[in-house]
Write an enzyme that holds these catalytic residues in place. Structure first.
Site, PDB file in Angstrom:
ATOM      1  N   HIS A 181       0.951  -1.222   0.059  1.00  0.00           N
ATOM      2  CA  HIS A 181       0.061   0.115   0.025  1.00  0.00           C
ATOM      3  C   HIS A 181       0.822   1.362  -0.057  1.00  0.00           C
ATOM      4  O   HIS A 181       0.426   2.396  -0.689  1.00  0.00           O
ATOM      5  CB  HIS A 181      -1.044  -0.122   1.331  1.00  0.00           C
ATOM      6  CG  HIS A 181      -1.940   0.957   1.303  1.00  0.00           C
ATOM      7  ND1 HIS A 181      -2.382   1.954   2.308  1.00  0.00           N
ATOM      8  CD2 HIS A 181      -2.503   1.644   0.106  1.00  0.00           C
ATOM      9  CE1 HIS A 181      -2.839   2.447   2.091  1.00  0.00           C
ATOM     10  NE2 HIS A 181      -3.310   2.719   0.643  1.00  0.00           N
ATOM     11  N   GLU A 196       2.307   1.918  -3.262  1.00  0.00           N
ATOM     12  CA  GLU A 196       1.047   2.444  -4.088  1.00  0.00           C
ATOM     13  C   GLU A 196       1.016   3.842  -4.040  1.00  0.00           C
ATOM     14  O   GLU A 196       1.075   4.629  -5.148  1.00  0.00           O
ATOM     15  CB  GLU A 196      -0.341   1.780  -3.797  1.00  0.00           C
ATOM     16  CG  GLU A 196      -1.436   2.252  -4.609  1.00  0.00           C
ATOM     17  CD  GLU A 196      -2.547   2.165  -3.717  1.00  0.00           C
ATOM     18  OE1 GLU A 196      -3.369   3.100  -3.540  1.00  0.00           O
ATOM     19  OE2 GLU A 196      -2.798   1.132  -3.231  1.00  0.00           O
ATOM     20  N   HIS A 197       1.042   4.276  -2.959  1.00  0.00           N
ATOM     21  CA  HIS A 197       1.156   5.676  -2.658  1.00  0.00           C
ATOM     22  C   HIS A 197       2.220   6.596  -3.343  1.00  0.00           C
ATOM     23  O   HIS A 197       1.986   7.445  -3.967  1.00  0.00           O
ATOM     24  CB  HIS A 197       1.046   5.930  -1.249  1.00  0.00           C
ATOM     25  CG  HIS A 197      -0.364   6.074  -0.643  1.00  0.00           C
ATOM     26  ND1 HIS A 197      -1.051   7.192  -0.223  1.00  0.00           N
ATOM     27  CD2 HIS A 197      -1.250   5.122  -0.369  1.00  0.00           C
ATOM     28  CE1 HIS A 197      -2.188   6.946   0.483  1.00  0.00           C
ATOM     29  NE2 HIS A 197      -2.468   5.556   0.515  1.00  0.00           N
ATOM     30  N   GLU A 211       5.265  10.550   2.784  1.00  0.00           N
ATOM     31  CA  GLU A 211       4.235   9.621   2.953  1.00  0.00           C
ATOM     32  C   GLU A 211       3.980   8.734   3.888  1.00  0.00           C
ATOM     33  O   GLU A 211       2.858   8.297   4.076  1.00  0.00           O
ATOM     34  CB  GLU A 211       4.482   8.752   1.407  1.00  0.00           C
ATOM     35  CG  GLU A 211       3.326   7.915   0.815  1.00  0.00           C
ATOM     36  CD  GLU A 211       2.106   9.253   0.439  1.00  0.00           C
ATOM     37  OE1 GLU A 211       1.053   8.977   0.731  1.00  0.00           O
ATOM     38  OE2 GLU A 211       2.824  10.237  -0.096  1.00  0.00           O
ATOM     39  N   GLU A 271      -4.231   7.478   7.597  1.00  0.00           N
ATOM     40  CA  GLU A 271      -5.023   6.671   6.862  1.00  0.00           C
ATOM     41  C   GLU A 271      -5.464   5.628   7.836  1.00  0.00           C
ATOM     42  O   GLU A 271      -6.629   5.222   8.181  1.00  0.00           O
ATOM     43  CB  GLU A 271      -4.598   5.908   5.539  1.00  0.00           C
ATOM     44  CG  GLU A 271      -4.901   6.992   4.470  1.00  0.00           C
ATOM     45  CD  GLU A 271      -4.542   6.105   3.065  1.00  0.00           C
ATOM     46  OE1 GLU A 271      -4.197   4.877   3.294  1.00  0.00           O
ATOM     47  OE2 GLU A 271      -4.690   6.862   2.093  1.00  0.00           O
TER      48      GLU A 271
END
Length: 174
Positions: free
Chosen positions: A85, A88-89, A162, A169
């Site tokens: 994940h 992906e960011h 990030e 999140e």
């Protein structure tokens, strides 16, 4: 009292019908292979990349490119949880072909909206990138897919920035 009896009767009727529907035999063998839609063209490039093409004329003059990577969080160890994940960011930040912020700017210049049309997700089994783009800009789209697959630029600074986004999140999801 009549209303209660009526409700109980309807409930048991619903349970009985649902039980009958669930108990129906499956009309196909669980060992049979799923077939591909006959309108889908499938092929494999020399580098091993498998592609699928299906004509869709709505919306006109647009193509939706997807990069599906058969790697998600299921392949991560406990100490690696969230890494797919996280990557992906970072994929939207900077690649070898597209310096900081350049990918998003170029896509917005051809009408692609980040987060609304351009997006990605990571699940247990895969990471999927979506890129809808106008047909005349397909070369730009293919260069972006190539960079997502092979040419991410991961700097310490971007990783630190990030990390905060991912942690937020996680906090919001808890």
């Amino acid at each position: 009292m009549k209303k209660l009896r009526y409700t109980v009767l309807l409930f048991w009727l619903w349970v009985s019908v649902a039980g009958i529907l669930v108990a129906q035999p499956i009309p196909y063998s669980l060992d049979s292979k799923l077939t591909t839609n006959p309108h889908v063209k499938k092929g494999t490039l020399e580098n091993g990349l498998t592609y699928y093409i299906r004509k869709n004329s709505v919306p006109e003059n647009k193509v939706e490119l997807r990069l599906v990577i058969n790697a998600g969080s299921i392949l991560e160890t406990d100490s690696q949880q969230g890494l797919a994940h996280f990557l992906e960011h970072l994929s939207f930040k900077k690649t070898k072909t597209f310096p900081e912020g350049d990918m998003i700017k170029q896509l917005e210049n051809v009408g692609v909206r980040f987060g609304y049309e351009l997006n990605a997700f990571t699940s247990f089994e895969e990471t999927v990138y979506y890129l809808p783009i106008i047909v005349t800009e397909i070369d730009l789209g293919l260069r972006i897919l190539k960079d997502w697959a092979f040419q991410l630029s991961l700097t310490d600074e971007e990783i630190d920035i990030e990390r905060g986004v991912i942690l937020e999140e996680l906090r919001l999801g808890s």
